[in-house]
Design a protein around this motif. Sequence first.
Motif, PDB file in Angstrom:
ATOM      1  N   ARG A  97      18.536  21.937 -30.867  1.00 28.04           N
ATOM      2  CA  ARG A  97      18.735  21.157 -32.101  1.00 28.04           C
ATOM      3  C   ARG A  97      17.419  21.040 -32.865  1.00 28.04           C
ATOM      4  NH1 ARG A  97      18.277  15.795 -33.730  1.00 28.04           N
ATOM      5  NH2 ARG A  97      19.781  15.184 -35.306  1.00 28.04           N
ATOM      6  N   VAL A 156      16.608  24.381 -34.506  1.00 27.70           N
ATOM      7  CA  VAL A 156      17.492  24.600 -35.655  1.00 27.70           C
ATOM      8  C   VAL A 156      17.003  23.787 -36.853  1.00 27.70           C
ATOM      9  CG1 VAL A 156      19.849  24.155 -36.498  1.00 27.70           C
ATOM     10  CG2 VAL A 156      19.500  25.268 -34.278  1.00 27.70           C
ATOM     11  N   LEU A 178      22.500  21.716 -37.033  1.00 25.70           N
ATOM     12  CA  LEU A 178      23.347  21.926 -35.855  1.00 25.70           C
ATOM     13  C   LEU A 178      24.614  21.118 -36.068  1.00 25.70           C
ATOM     14  CD1 LEU A 178      23.521  23.238 -33.008  1.00 25.70           C
ATOM     15  CD2 LEU A 178      22.773  21.028 -32.119  1.00 25.70           C
ATOM     16  N   CYS A 198      28.283  21.616 -30.594  1.00 32.25           N
ATOM     17  CA  CYS A 198      28.100  22.397 -29.369  1.00 32.25           C
ATOM     18  C   CYS A 198      29.476  22.680 -28.773  1.00 32.25           C
ATOM     19  CB  CYS A 198      27.291  21.620 -28.337  1.00 32.25           C
ATOM     20  SG  CYS A 198      25.657  21.130 -28.878  1.00 32.25           S
TER      21      CYS A 198
END
Length: 173
Positions: free
Chosen positions: A130, A133, A140, A143
Motif C-alpha cells: 500500500r 502504491v 490501492l 486486496c
Amino acid sequence: MTRALLLDRFRWVDGHADLWPVFRDGEAFAEVVRALAEPFRDAGVTAVCGIESRGFLLGGAVALELGVGFAAVRKAAGMFPGEKLTRETDPDYRGFRHVLRMQRSALSPGDRVLLVDDWIETGSQALAVRALVLEAGAELIGCAVLVDQLGPAARPRLGRLHALLTADELPEC
C-alpha cells in the motif's frame, strides 16, 4: 463452489499450508482466478500487484481476467532492473521483516490498484505494498486473497479485503 474447490485441494505438509495443488489443476486455477477478480470487475482497476511468488501467479492471472496490466512486487534478493521504490515490512507471523521493491515505472499517478496474494496473516506485506502504491501516486483499492487470517487491528488500514476462505475454515494441521 470455490470454497469447496480450495478445501478439496488444500493440505498441510510438515506443518506448512500447501495451496500448490490449486495451480496444477487448470479448471480449479481458472475458477479461483475468476472468484478473486469478481468483486472488483466494476471497481475501475487499472493494474494488479502481486508479491512473489504465489502473488505473481495469482496476480498475473487476475490481471488477465480483468484485462489490465500487472505490477510485480519483489522481495530483496531477486533481479529487478531500473529505479525502484522500496519498503521494509513490519514483522510477519514468523517475526521476519522483508524489503519489498517495485519498479517506479510500474504504476502511474491515478492508477487504481488491486493487490492479489495467496494468504494474508499480519498484513505487514500488504501494508508495505500500500505504501509503495501511494508513493507511486496510485491508489490501492483493495486486496484479494485465497486465505484471510488477518487480525482486526490491520484490517481497517487495508481497505476492502476479499478472501475466498478464512483460516478458521481450513482443516486442522
